[in-house]
Design a protein around this motif. Structure first.
Motif, PDB file in Angstrom:
ATOM      1  N   PHE A 134      -5.615   4.359  -0.251  1.00 33.61           N
ATOM      2  CA  PHE A 134      -4.744   3.245   0.122  1.00 33.61           C
ATOM      3  C   PHE A 134      -3.305   3.690  -0.030  1.00 33.61           C
ATOM      4  O   PHE A 134      -3.041   4.786  -0.528  1.00 33.61           O
ATOM      5  N   THR A 135      -2.373   2.853   0.418  1.00 35.72           N
ATOM      6  CA  THR A 135      -0.975   3.267   0.324  1.00 35.72           C
ATOM      7  C   THR A 135      -0.322   2.686  -0.927  1.00 35.72           C
ATOM      8  O   THR A 135      -0.641   1.580  -1.363  1.00 35.72           O
ATOM      9  N   VAL A 136       0.549   3.490  -1.506  1.00 30.54           N
ATOM     10  CA  VAL A 136       1.292   3.096  -2.702  1.00 30.54           C
ATOM     11  C   VAL A 136       2.759   3.397  -2.424  1.00 30.54           C
ATOM     12  O   VAL A 136       3.096   4.437  -1.851  1.00 30.54           O
ATOM     13  N   TRP A 152      -1.410  11.377  -5.100  1.00 28.52           N
ATOM     14  CA  TRP A 152      -0.526  10.590  -4.245  1.00 28.52           C
ATOM     15  C   TRP A 152       0.397  11.535  -3.492  1.00 28.52           C
ATOM     16  O   TRP A 152       0.972  12.456  -4.092  1.00 28.52           O
ATOM     17  N   ASP A 153       0.531  11.288  -2.213  1.00 26.95           N
ATOM     18  CA  ASP A 153       1.387  12.124  -1.375  1.00 26.95           C
ATOM     19  C   ASP A 153       2.706  11.389  -1.152  1.00 26.95           C
ATOM     20  O   ASP A 153       2.726  10.328  -0.532  1.00 26.95           O
ATOM     21  N   ASN A 154       3.804  11.942  -1.651  1.00 27.88           N
ATOM     22  CA  ASN A 154       5.070  11.203  -1.569  1.00 27.88           C
ATOM     23  C   ASN A 154       5.682  11.204  -0.179  1.00 27.88           C
ATOM     24  O   ASN A 154       6.563  10.398   0.099  1.00 27.88           O
ATOM     25  N   SER A 155       5.210  12.055   0.739  1.00 31.15           N
ATOM     26  CA  SER A 155       5.756  11.991   2.096  1.00 31.15           C
ATOM     27  C   SER A 155       5.059  10.920   2.933  1.00 31.15           C
ATOM     28  O   SER A 155       5.682  10.307   3.795  1.00 31.15           O
ATOM     29  N   THR A 156       3.788  10.684   2.681  1.00 30.16           N
ATOM     30  CA  THR A 156       3.050   9.685   3.472  1.00 30.16           C
ATOM     31  C   THR A 156       2.811   8.383   2.701  1.00 30.16           C
ATOM     32  O   THR A 156       2.530   7.353   3.308  1.00 30.16           O
ATOM     33  N   GLY A 157       2.878   8.448   1.363  1.00 27.63           N
ATOM     34  CA  GLY A 157       2.577   7.271   0.552  1.00 27.63           C
ATOM     35  C   GLY A 157       1.080   7.031   0.388  1.00 27.63           C
ATOM     36  O   GLY A 157       0.674   6.014  -0.171  1.00 27.63           O
ATOM     37  N   VAL A 158       0.280   7.966   0.891  1.00 27.56           N
ATOM     38  CA  VAL A 158      -1.172   7.788   0.806  1.00 27.56           C
ATOM     39  C   VAL A 158      -1.684   8.239  -0.570  1.00 27.56           C
ATOM     40  O   VAL A 158      -1.371   9.340  -1.028  1.00 27.56           O
ATOM     41  N   PHE A 159      -2.426   7.339  -1.178  1.00 23.59           N
ATOM     42  CA  PHE A 159      -3.017   7.617  -2.487  1.00 23.59           C
ATOM     43  C   PHE A 159      -4.531   7.760  -2.318  1.00 23.59           C
ATOM     44  O   PHE A 159      -5.156   6.982  -1.588  1.00 23.59           O
ATOM     45  N   ARG A 216     -15.797   6.729 -10.687  1.00 23.19           N
ATOM     46  CA  ARG A 216     -17.174   6.324 -10.949  1.00 23.19           C
ATOM     47  C   ARG A 216     -17.289   4.825 -10.713  1.00 23.19           C
ATOM     48  O   ARG A 216     -16.702   4.036 -11.457  1.00 23.19           O
ATOM     49  N   GLU A 217     -18.061   4.476  -9.723  1.00 23.89           N
ATOM     50  CA  GLU A 217     -18.235   3.064  -9.376  1.00 23.89           C
ATOM     51  C   GLU A 217     -18.826   2.231 -10.509  1.00 23.89           C
ATOM     52  O   GLU A 217     -18.592   1.034 -10.591  1.00 23.89           O
ATOM     53  N   ASP A 218     -19.613   2.885 -11.361  1.00 18.56           N
ATOM     54  CA  ASP A 218     -20.240   2.144 -12.459  1.00 18.56           C
ATOM     55  C   ASP A 218     -19.284   1.945 -13.637  1.00 18.56           C
ATOM     56  O   ASP A 218     -19.586   1.220 -14.567  1.00 18.56           O
ATOM     57  N   LYS A 219     -18.104   2.609 -13.604  1.00 15.78           N
ATOM     58  CA  LYS A 219     -17.163   2.498 -14.725  1.00 15.78           C
ATOM     59  C   LYS A 219     -15.888   1.745 -14.370  1.00 15.78           C
ATOM     60  O   LYS A 219     -15.233   1.178 -15.232  1.00 15.78           O
ATOM     61  N   VAL A 220     -15.511   1.799 -13.103  1.00 16.12           N
ATOM     62  CA  VAL A 220     -14.219   1.224 -12.714  1.00 16.12           C
ATOM     63  C   VAL A 220     -14.306   0.770 -11.249  1.00 16.12           C
ATOM     64  O   VAL A 220     -15.117   1.286 -10.486  1.00 16.12           O
ATOM     65  N   THR A 221     -13.482  -0.226 -10.898  1.00 17.15           N
ATOM     66  CA  THR A 221     -13.476  -0.678  -9.499  1.00 17.15           C
ATOM     67  C   THR A 221     -12.176  -0.236  -8.829  1.00 17.15           C
ATOM     68  O   THR A 221     -11.190   0.062  -9.514  1.00 17.15           O
ATOM     69  N   GLU A 222     -12.207  -0.240  -7.516  1.00 19.58           N
ATOM     70  CA  GLU A 222     -11.001   0.146  -6.775  1.00 19.58           C
ATOM     71  C   GLU A 222      -9.854  -0.807  -7.120  1.00 19.58           C
ATOM     72  O   GLU A 222      -8.716  -0.394  -7.291  1.00 19.58           O
ATOM     73  N   ALA A 262       3.992  -0.750  -6.146  1.00 18.55           N
ATOM     74  CA  ALA A 262       3.184  -1.672  -5.351  1.00 18.55           C
ATOM     75  C   ALA A 262       2.148  -0.900  -4.537  1.00 18.55           C
ATOM     76  O   ALA A 262       2.420   0.193  -4.032  1.00 18.55           O
ATOM     77  N   THR A 263       0.951  -1.462  -4.435  1.00 15.56           N
ATOM     78  CA  THR A 263      -0.062  -0.878  -3.552  1.00 15.56           C
ATOM     79  C   THR A 263      -0.195  -1.822  -2.358  1.00 15.56           C
ATOM     80  O   THR A 263       0.426  -2.886  -2.341  1.00 15.56           O
ATOM     81  N   ASP A 264      -1.036  -1.452  -1.394  1.00 14.28           N
ATOM     82  CA  ASP A 264      -1.176  -2.347  -0.230  1.00 14.28           C
ATOM     83  C   ASP A 264      -1.969  -3.614  -0.561  1.00 14.28           C
ATOM     84  O   ASP A 264      -2.128  -4.485   0.281  1.00 14.28           O
ATOM     85  N   GLN A 265      -2.465  -3.714  -1.801  1.00 11.47           N
ATOM     86  CA  GLN A 265      -3.193  -4.938  -2.183  1.00 11.47           C
ATOM     87  C   GLN A 265      -2.590  -5.676  -3.373  1.00 11.47           C
ATOM     88  O   GLN A 265      -2.797  -6.869  -3.525  1.00 11.47           O
ATOM     89  N   VAL A 266      -1.899  -4.921  -4.233  1.00 12.95           N
ATOM     90  CA  VAL A 266      -1.368  -5.539  -5.450  1.00 12.95           C
ATOM     91  C   VAL A 266       0.142  -5.296  -5.558  1.00 12.95           C
ATOM     92  O   VAL A 266       0.587  -4.149  -5.485  1.00 12.95           O
ATOM     93  N   PRO A 267       0.926  -6.367  -5.706  1.00 17.11           N
ATOM     94  CA  PRO A 267       2.379  -6.174  -5.859  1.00 17.11           C
ATOM     95  C   PRO A 267       2.706  -5.546  -7.214  1.00 17.11           C
ATOM     96  O   PRO A 267       1.949  -5.708  -8.172  1.00 17.11           O
ATOM     97  N   ALA A 268       3.820  -4.843  -7.271  1.00 20.25           N
ATOM     98  CA  ALA A 268       4.212  -4.169  -8.506  1.00 20.25           C
ATOM     99  C   ALA A 268       4.550  -5.181  -9.592  1.00 20.25           C
ATOM    100  O   ALA A 268       5.089  -6.255  -9.297  1.00 20.25           O
ATOM    101  N   ASP A 269       4.235  -4.826 -10.825  1.00 23.41           N
ATOM    102  CA  ASP A 269       4.673  -5.629 -11.968  1.00 23.41           C
ATOM    103  C   ASP A 269       6.199  -5.564 -11.976  1.00 23.41           C
ATOM    104  O   ASP A 269       6.781  -4.476 -11.982  1.00 23.41           O
TER     105      ASP A 269
END
Ligand SMILES: [Cu+2]
Length: 119
Positions: A34-36, A61-68, A73-79, A92-99
């Protein structure tokens, strides 16, 4: 010779649960992309470090494209939790605004919302 065959048989029986387990953990490995928002190498370090929460095996994370990209492990953490961890570090990510407090603590050169060009 018979003992040898028995030994092979026992080793095989012992190996089965291990093989089954290895296969199971392979299945729980997932990747996400996703993008960050961010601008520089300092942002890269901050984003990748923030993303390496429990269950995340690889974060890039690629700072030229913003692609992260992450491998986790799906059983330990979620996207979603990875998105939140990055947002809590001020990015900020494309789903969650920055604190907003974390964003305000970023160095001026990393203030991606304030018209700073990628560098
Ligand atoms: Cu930066």
């Amino acid at each position: 010779m018979k003992t040898y065959k028995n030994l092979i048989y026992i080793l095989f029986l012992v190996a089965i649960p291990f093989l089954a387990k290895a296969q199971k953990s392979d299945k729980s490995i997932a990747t996400c992309e996703f993008t960050v928002q961010g601008v520089c190498e300092m942002c890269k370090e901050r984003i990748e470090e923030a993303a390496l929460i429990k269950g995340v095996k690889m974060a890039e994370w690629d700072n030229s494209t913003g692609v992260f990209k992450a491998v986790y492990r799906e059983d330990k953490v979620t996207e979603k939790e990875i998105h939140e961890a990055i947002a809590m570090a001020g990015h900020a990510t494309d789903q969650v605004p920055a604190d907003s407090e974390a964003y305000d603590r970023l160095p001026k050169c990393c203030a991606y919302n304030d018209g700073i060009d990628k560098h």
